[in-house]
Design an enzyme around this catalytic site. Sequence first.
Site, PDB file in Angstrom:
ATOM      1  N   GLY A 521       0.839  -1.206   0.000  1.00  0.00           N
ATOM      2  CA  GLY A 521       0.000   0.000   0.000  1.00  0.00           C
ATOM      3  C   GLY A 521       0.863   1.239   0.000  1.00  0.00           C
ATOM      4  N   GLY A 523       0.711   5.552   0.928  1.00  0.00           N
ATOM      5  CA  GLY A 523      -0.072   6.628   1.532  1.00  0.00           C
ATOM      6  C   GLY A 523       0.710   7.917   1.475  1.00  0.00           C
ATOM      7  CG  PHE A 525       2.709   7.059   5.336  1.00  0.00           C
ATOM      8  CD1 PHE A 525       3.453   5.956   4.986  1.00  0.00           C
ATOM      9  CD2 PHE A 525       1.320   6.972   5.340  1.00  0.00           C
ATOM     10  CE1 PHE A 525       2.819   4.774   4.641  1.00  0.00           C
ATOM     11  CE2 PHE A 525       0.707   5.796   4.994  1.00  0.00           C
ATOM     12  CZ  PHE A 525       1.450   4.688   4.649  1.00  0.00           C
ATOM     13  N   GLY A 526       4.303   7.495   2.627  1.00  0.00           N
ATOM     14  CA  GLY A 526       5.263   6.650   1.932  1.00  0.00           C
ATOM     15  C   GLY A 526       4.640   5.298   1.596  1.00  0.00           C
ATOM     16  CB  VAL A 528       2.601  -0.431   3.702  1.00  0.00           C
ATOM     17  CG1 VAL A 528       2.620  -1.580   4.704  1.00  0.00           C
ATOM     18  CG2 VAL A 528       2.084   0.828   4.350  1.00  0.00           C
ATOM     19  CG  ASP A 638      -8.308   8.606   8.353  1.00  0.00           C
ATOM     20  OD1 ASP A 638      -9.348   8.832   7.706  1.00  0.00           O
ATOM     21  OD2 ASP A 638      -7.183   8.465   7.827  1.00  0.00           O
TER      22      ASP A 638
END
Length: 832
Positions: A521, A523, A525-526, A528, A638
Amino acid sequence: MKILDLFLLGLVIILSRVAQIHGNTFLINCGSHINSDADGRKWVGDEASSDNFTLNSPGIVASAAPVNGEAVFGSLYRSARIFNTASHYNFSVLSGNYCIRLHFYPFEFAAYNANESAFDVMANELKLVSKFNVSKEISRKSLSSNSVITSIVKEYFLSVNLNELRIEFIPISGSFAFVNALEVIQAPDNFFNETINKVASNGLKIPLSLTDRGIETMYRLNVGGPGVKSNEDQDLWRPWDSDERFMFSVNAATTIYNSSNVSYISSNDSSIAPIMVYETARIMSNNEVVEKRFNVSWKFPVDPNFDYLVRLHFCELRYDQPNQRIFKIYINNKTAAENYDVFVRAGGMNKAYHDDYVDAVSQQIDSLWLQLGPDSLTSASGTDALLNGLEIFKLSRNGNLAYISERINTGDGKISAKKPNSKTISEAVGLGVAFIITVTVVSFLSCHCIRGKRAATVKESPPGWHPLFLHETMASTSDARASKSPLINTGTTAILRIGRMFTLAEIRAATRNFDDSLVMGTGGFGKVYKGEIDEGNLVAIKRAHPLSGQGLKEFETEIEMLSKLRHRHLVSLIGYCDEQREMILVYEFMANGTLRSHLYGSGFPTLTWKQRLDACIGAARGLHYLHTGADRGIIHRDVKTTNILLDENFVAKMSDFGLSRAGPALDHTHVSTAVKGSFGYLDPEYFRRQQLTQKSDVYSFGVVLFEVICARPVINPSLPKDQINLAEWALRWQRQRSIEAVIDPQLEGDYSMESLKKFGEIAEKCLADEGKNRPTMGEVLWHLEYVLQLHEAYKQKADSELFRSSEFGFTDLSFSLPYMREREEEVSSKPS
Ligand SMILES: *[C@@H]1O[C@H](CO)[C@@H](O)[C@H](O)[C@H]1NC(C)=O
Ligand SMILES: *[C@@H]1O[C@H](CO)[C@@H](O)[C@H](O)[C@H]1NC(C)=O
């Protein structure tokens, strides 16, 4: 034309900066010969000494790697001046009060590692710090806060009488001193009153003179509002932090806001605090509490054995007459003021007002409490409290402001003399002590560290990441597993599951050097990655994008949250890696991915109605725990189907705590983050009233419930207008009691009408317009469990029917199907 624009722009900038560098203000960029811009101000390199300012010894000029460009003070932190022997800066100033700020940013330069520095700093006769070590300071203060910070700014007030201010750096023998930047700003003479109210003294005032006592700023908070950046406070360039993290129970108070017509009582007050600080406040929560008999409390870690001046900023934003809000103020559990009516004291509504109180904090105490509560003298009707801003200043004792902490501030009011290090912790683990040891990566967030600076320094590997302390947590099912986990590393680098520190080499090995084919995945942030550690243990590895400032903030929050929380229905953190400025988190592996991927859009087999109910119940349990299990309720902020993950047995767990916390209502950056992250799930009341509560999660969870029934995206712009938003569309069907019309066709024949009906009702209640009409997560959980029972009874019944039709079926029939049997008898009796 462009050139002309640039020219004009340049002119404006120059003019405005020249205006700021007037009189008795010095902004020094240490270890540099160039002038820099930072925080909207112009800083002068300390190599260019002048008549007004000299440096008595050149020391060593150190340069550091560039700090993230967003950093407010980034340009200043690229250089430092190092001193091997006692050295000083001299400033020629007029007599008066001054505010001094010292900036320290850890760096490594040649043989000098800032983490190994140790030095005293004197300002004239006043000792500011002793044996100062920036890393220790960061980790010590880290205990009280919740995000990683990378620099320390210390702020002091003192009086200068002989037209000279000398700031001297004195290295401890064998070590060295350094400084990145210095601010010397003249402060108004009336900044502190000559006498101050003493707490619990029946109105006694004690004298205060900056000539006799120096002051260090410990906290500076905009209560009930967002942080105020230093460049929004152009009098003294003070950063104001938000107060929430210091609240004992966030739910005890609600925030209010009024941006019109707030004014100072006298123009002399304008440098006391910017008007913005007075425009937001916290008042007592009044949800269904008629008789308010509780306190709103804040708790601050402080250095023991000093006197503290607590400055409270007030402004009545709601009531235009007296006697509407009367309260009592307690400092350190002692009465500071009674019968406090801000309207009366300030002389009206929307008037900025402040009061100072002084109290001593004794040797064994390391926290300062502020509480506002009902005044027993007054009737219940006028019982409420209000606070708009707060500053806590430490007063010097015998010319000394320095506090040398060899001890760890545990923040629980007592001082732990034990310095937790990995050795004692491994011992504790070895002994099988029934503690859960968690790593809490938190940060120092006194007034010194404003949001801007924090965001700013993100790129550097945070020196504040110290997996250090003992922390009891609530027992949960995963605790037992944790103590047996094969992932416990009893070596010196790691502590427990949650605290394992991975080397970058290990992470590279686990992810085949961040192989893109392992990406699960992506996001903000970066990425996974799916990884494998310790020969066969699957983990999820989240690697923050080095340039994502927003990601960092969420990353920090995630660590903080997950290190405090352990629950079967929350994804567990296994460890982290912060080598070479990487920010990597290692989580338990969730084999079945997101709940959403099992509902639609991925090609995975879809879940049965029972699996869906189980997943909803699991997620609800996790949220219920978040809302109630932790010492102060945590809001996930969230909640969505991509943040509900399923393990190999389809057990659902909540993940992604990057936005979690009871965010300040007016914190625009957070609101916009939430909008981005969870459009379609967002509580409309949160927008309207700008008040975030647990009920906002309940709303989002209601959307999840509809998504589980309908198996479609929450926002689908390709649909006709009235169907785009799932929440609105499904709610319309539900209100007509015909939710089955829009159910996922794949569920056909798998659910009972009764359970679906009940399920739809829960979802509907969660989406109530006003938070107060929504159920709590606990209630949602209870009802979902009931739905599952309904469904299981139905299934059992259906199975029995099948059973009955088989040749062995008759025996149990009377028990499980009384109704059918009666009907049968009726039917069978008919022909006769
Ligand atoms: C509020 O705090 C004070 C000081 O700690 C305490 O004495 C008082 O009992 C508290 N009041 C309530 C209603 O909890
Ligand atoms: C003050 O009161 C709080 C709770 O109201 C308590 O936790 C704390 O220990 C008290 N502090 C002191 C110094 O008595």
